[in-house]
Design a protein around this motif. Sequence first.
Motif, PDB file in Angstrom:
ATOM      1  N   UNK A   1       0.861  -1.183   0.000  1.00  0.00           N
ATOM      2  CA  UNK A   1       0.000   0.000   0.000  1.00  0.00           C
ATOM      3  C   UNK A   1       0.896   1.231   0.000  1.00  0.00           C
ATOM      4  N   UNK A   2       0.653   2.149  -0.971  1.00  0.00           N
ATOM      5  CA  UNK A   2       1.475   3.358  -1.072  1.00  0.00           C
ATOM      6  C   UNK A   2       0.743   4.515  -0.405  1.00  0.00           C
ATOM      7  N   UNK A   3       1.371   5.098   0.597  1.00  0.00           N
ATOM      8  CA  UNK A   3       0.772   6.219   1.346  1.00  0.00           C
ATOM      9  C   UNK A   3       1.218   7.519   0.714  1.00  0.00           C
ATOM     10  N   UNK A   4       0.299   8.455   0.565  1.00  0.00           N
ATOM     11  CA  UNK A   4       0.683   9.763   0.008  1.00  0.00           C
ATOM     12  C   UNK A   4      -0.505  10.538  -0.506  1.00  0.00           C
ATOM     13  N   UNK A   5      -1.533   9.855  -0.973  1.00  0.00           N
ATOM     14  CA  UNK A   5      -2.726  10.534  -1.483  1.00  0.00           C
ATOM     15  C   UNK A   5      -3.769  10.611  -0.361  1.00  0.00           C
ATOM     16  N   UNK A   6      -4.474  11.750  -0.321  1.00  0.00           N
ATOM     17  CA  UNK A   6      -5.558  11.885   0.663  1.00  0.00           C
ATOM     18  C   UNK A   6      -6.916  11.738  -0.005  1.00  0.00           C
ATOM     19  N   UNK A   7      -7.041  12.245  -1.238  1.00  0.00           N
ATOM     20  CA  UNK A   7      -8.306  12.126  -1.985  1.00  0.00           C
ATOM     21  C   UNK A   7      -8.332  10.855  -2.804  1.00  0.00           C
ATOM     22  N   UNK A   8      -9.464  10.614  -3.456  1.00  0.00           N
ATOM     23  CA  UNK A   8      -9.622   9.411  -4.287  1.00  0.00           C
ATOM     24  C   UNK A   8      -8.619   9.435  -5.434  1.00  0.00           C
ATOM     25  N   UNK A   9      -7.899   8.317  -5.595  1.00  0.00           N
ATOM     26  CA  UNK A   9      -6.921   8.212  -6.691  1.00  0.00           C
ATOM     27  C   UNK A   9      -7.687   7.914  -7.976  1.00  0.00           C
ATOM     28  N   UNK A  10      -7.508   8.827  -8.954  1.00  0.00           N
ATOM     29  CA  UNK A  10      -8.323   8.711 -10.180  1.00  0.00           C
ATOM     30  C   UNK A  10      -7.537   8.250 -11.399  1.00  0.00           C
ATOM     31  N   UNK A  11      -6.224   8.524 -11.412  1.00  0.00           N
ATOM     32  CA  UNK A  11      -5.420   8.181 -12.596  1.00  0.00           C
ATOM     33  C   UNK A  11      -4.148   7.463 -12.132  1.00  0.00           C
ATOM     34  N   UNK A  12      -3.875   6.282 -12.697  1.00  0.00           N
ATOM     35  CA  UNK A  12      -2.577   5.617 -12.483  1.00  0.00           C
ATOM     36  C   UNK A  12      -2.022   5.230 -13.851  1.00  0.00           C
ATOM     37  N   UNK A  13      -0.739   5.506 -14.045  1.00  0.00           N
ATOM     38  CA  UNK A  13      -0.134   5.149 -15.335  1.00  0.00           C
ATOM     39  C   UNK A  13       1.316   4.736 -15.119  1.00  0.00           C
ATOM     40  N   UNK A  14       1.739   3.741 -15.873  1.00  0.00           N
ATOM     41  CA  UNK A  14       3.099   3.194 -15.726  1.00  0.00           C
ATOM     42  C   UNK A  14       4.030   3.749 -16.789  1.00  0.00           C
ATOM     43  N   UNK A  15       5.280   3.929 -16.393  1.00  0.00           N
ATOM     44  CA  UNK A  15       6.361   4.142 -17.365  1.00  0.00           C
ATOM     45  C   UNK A  15       7.220   2.880 -17.309  1.00  0.00           C
TER      46      UNK A  15
END
Length: 1194
Positions: free
Chosen positions: A66-80
């Motif tokens: 689990x990655x901690x750092x966002x407080x609001x809903x995570x809407x976009x995830x993208x990989x490089x």
Amino acid sequence: MFIYLSKKIAIPNNIRLKCVSWNKDQGFIACGGDEGLLKVLKLETQTDDAKLKGLAAPSNLSMNQTLEGHSGAVQVVTWNEQYQKLTTSDQNGLIIVWMLYKGCWYEEMINNRNKSVVRSMSWNADGQKICIVYEDGAVIVGSVDGNRIWGKELKGIQLAHVAWSPDSKILLFGMANGEIHIYDNQGNFIMKMTVSCLHNVTGAISIAGIHWYAGSEGYVEPDCPCLAICFDNGRCQVMRYESDESPVFIDTLMNVASIQWNQCGSVLAVAGSLRGMEKEVNVVQFYTPFGEHLRTLKVPGKQMTEVAWEGGGLRIGLAVDSYIYFANIRPDYKWGYCSNTVVYAYTKPDRLEYCVVFWDTKNNEKFVKYVKSLMSITTSGDFCILATKADDTHPQVHTLPLNMTLCSNVNPSKYDPYVLVLCNSIGTPLDSKYIDIDPLFVTMTKTHVIAASKEAFYTWQYRVAKKLTAMEINQVSRTRKEGRERVYHIDDSPSGTTEGPLDFAKAFTATRDPICCITATDKTLIVGRESGTIHKYSLPNVALVQKYSLNYRAYQLSLNCTSSRLAIIDISGVLTFLDLEVRSSSDDGSGSQAGTGDPSKFERKDVWDMLWANDNPDLFAMMEKTRMYVFRNLDPEEPIQTSGYICNFEDLEIKSVLLDEIMKDPERPNKDYLINFEIRSLRDSRALIEKVGIEDASQFIEDNPHPRLWRLLAEAALQKLDLKTAEQAFVRCKDYQGIEFVKSLGNLQSEAMKQAEVAAYFGRFEEAERMYLDMDRRDLAISLRIKLGDWFRVLQLLKTGSGDCDDALLEQAYNAIGDYFADRQKWYGVNAVQYYLQGRNQERLADCYYMLEDYDGLERLASSLPENHKLLPDIGQMFVTVGMCEQTVNAYLKCNQPKAAVDACVHLNQWNKAVELAKNHNMKEINSLLAKYASHLLEKNKPLEAVELYRKAHHFLEAAKLMFKIADEEAKRRTRPLRVKKLYVLAALLVENYHSQVKTSQQNKAKGKTSEATSALAGLLEEDATSSDNRMVDSAWRGAEAYHFFLLAQRQLYEGYMVKAMKTALHLRDYEDIIPVVEIYSLLAICSSANRAFSTCSRAFIKLESLESLSPEQRQLYEDLALEIFTKHSPKNNHMSGLDNAPEGAEGKLPTCIVTGWTISEYQFWMCSVCKHCALENEIGSHNFCPLCHSSLA
């Protein structure tokens, strides 16, 4: 393709997921949701079993961070993928870039505009740049190291999506109102995209997804659509490029949440929910780039938000409510299996064609072909059919798809858009047919290929010529034999009679009930239709036998080996059976049909592959999810965990290929990816034989008979030397060689000998040899090794044994080892030559010397052979091919073939040798042959080659005649005088050679009889007698003299020696028959006027003016010039006179110096030994060569 749900992972605390993304390279899965949830998972397979690979292997979470750092809903995830970075964004506009360090993910960079929310982020194809779009119209393009490249605010626009083009030159921005704008990579507006799929759509719409496949694994077809744009109302358009005017339209009839291409751009997944249903049903629809629907996957749950493909294209991840669902995909690979060869096709990013690999699994060799627009691969027996599309721009009447020269029913006036190519198991094209119908479904038997479109099917009775050359096959296949090809419409009812020529026109009549699948055996063809109707036709004469009606649509059909039962897999993966022949109660000897299972009640779900056994109508294997089941009489054995595709089912053994693993690295297939499974009866029989004994095993096999089981029993009985049981078992499995072997064992007395023979029978050759040697039977050990072709061991055994060995056998061994090295092109050193020498194999030795280009060795071999040896003509021919004339002649003369020797000399252009041999062996035809060849050269306008021919044949007079003719022609053409002089010199030298030849022949004849003077006289008399052209022989040098003095006079004039020039020019008056008179007297006039000898000049003008060959205009010009000169100067010689008349000696005309042109009056002078011309001694001293004939003075 087939797809089924395989796994689900729950998110803690029922937090709803908003997005999911699967890293294609490293396999990490990132999912984001409400309350700042961000997790990175990784599924990894952990198994020790080599057979359990791919989807069949159990997978567990090897990472769950689990990655901690966002407080609001995570809407976009993208990989490089290239730089192993994860970029995420939440509803507050916070962007975090995460990096992997020591197996865990950590924050690397953070960014927040604090103004708006990020709607979409996209890395370009090489991972160097990221484009971030905000809802308020802000666009930021940054680099992978966190630097901002450019930013832009698009006023009054709400952004929702962004996508890079594969070449990173174009950006597509999707607006909240459904519009798509095209910008360049610097943020400059280019144009608005035309969205044609929204025609007749009213109301508010939004973009559900834009995905532009980057071509990283090639394209399924040249010019294949790769840019997918889908709207929330289910309308979708797939384009080839951003301004494509004819995109592919798809109406999915669903509310779309997300779309994504698979890893090779061959399947588009569209996720969402079905419209118009009472209860909302989540589905994922799968489409080809051309809009063809492949499959539908129903997914439980309330709301699906996103779909993500795994890197290998074998799984998808779906974000549904607070779960990630995983579905396994069984792709429709283009593949087949024929005679131990797996044939498969894949695409490469650097090539437009499909790469088709023929992988010989027995020898682990592969053969690669490149095929344009491949549609399917179908196999049967030893052959395969490649179905391809002909190139639109170049109809494949002229260019076949497989780099082939073979072309069958080619009709250049008519364009056939599809090609069926028949290949063998190494990919060699054997035949091909051009057809007009679209071969959507192809099946083949040992004799027929059947291809079907939606409306019609085409049958081709193929033939394979075993011993024909490619050219003969080509000619055979160009003629379209009546009856070998037929086309039938699905609505017709053919009666089996052959009627009329092949006509594709009827194949284009529409039908209400299209074809959806086909299958065939040697005597039956089955065609399935979308309504559920099944047509049964007879083969080879196609006649409709019966129609069956099903209440579902068949997707895959398969007939058992007796064509009595049909297996049907429907579109949803349910396997059922249909009996085509009523089975009698005594069929299986069990007395009732109940024993065989009731096919009407049989049903299995999630089946994606099945194959009948080749040798038993009641045995079949099927794939259900990741399990393989074997059924006997519809009764299943325990399942085997595997995800392989079934290749072959024969002899109670199933061969399966792990295509998923092969496709990960298709250029290097591994034998580990081919797996053999033994079915239960074979395993049980083996266990019984090993643990219980042969008698009990024999009883079990009697109850469950099969040739393979009897063979197993026979081999076990042989091992124990139970010959009676072995013979009975061999009889039951109809193995004649086995029966013979058992009989031969029965005739042996020694037990040890029997065991040795059995060891050899089972391939334990080392053990058998050891037994023979222990019995002191070296002869048997040697004969065993000879049978195996192991000549190295034969030689070893022959040398190591005590006592004399057989010389003939020793030579045979040496020669066989020599052959071994020769076959591998190892001629040098201790290889082929050495062994052939020891084996005294002169024929192969000659070949070796020839291959090694050791012509000295070949010459030594020829000289060592006795006269008239059969090898000498072959050696002579070898010498001919490399141009060695003398050795050729020696070889042919040694075997008493003078005619062949003469022919070889002629072939090598050694005519002198040919003439000499012909004279020595009294052959008359050589002169006629010479004359014929010379006239042939003259016809071809090669006179100099004819001269060379006569010169080599020592026919100097004929050569000289030709040479004089060439020189005369060149002189008439007014070519450079030096060239003409050289030609006359060559001609004269040939005459001198002729004189020498006559003189020598007379001397040889008169040896010891008369004096030298007499023989010389005889020679001159013979010359007079033989020469028909005395002028040419007597005055051979006149032409050379004329042009020599002509050139000399001009050279002296230009060098300022006027007196010498005039003297030399006066000599030219003797050569009016060779040099044109105008040129002689013009030169004389110039030289004499320059020397102020106007009397001589006047006489030269008088001669010029009296020439009849001049035209009046030319004569007038000479007269005008004479008037001009002689009005100024009186026609008298200013210097000493008497130049005009050459002085004469007591014996006639005095010789002329060829260096100066002066008359020689001294008694001592120099004479050339070749041309017999003279020069003053004090003048010739400064020359190294004769000025006239250019021979050396040394």
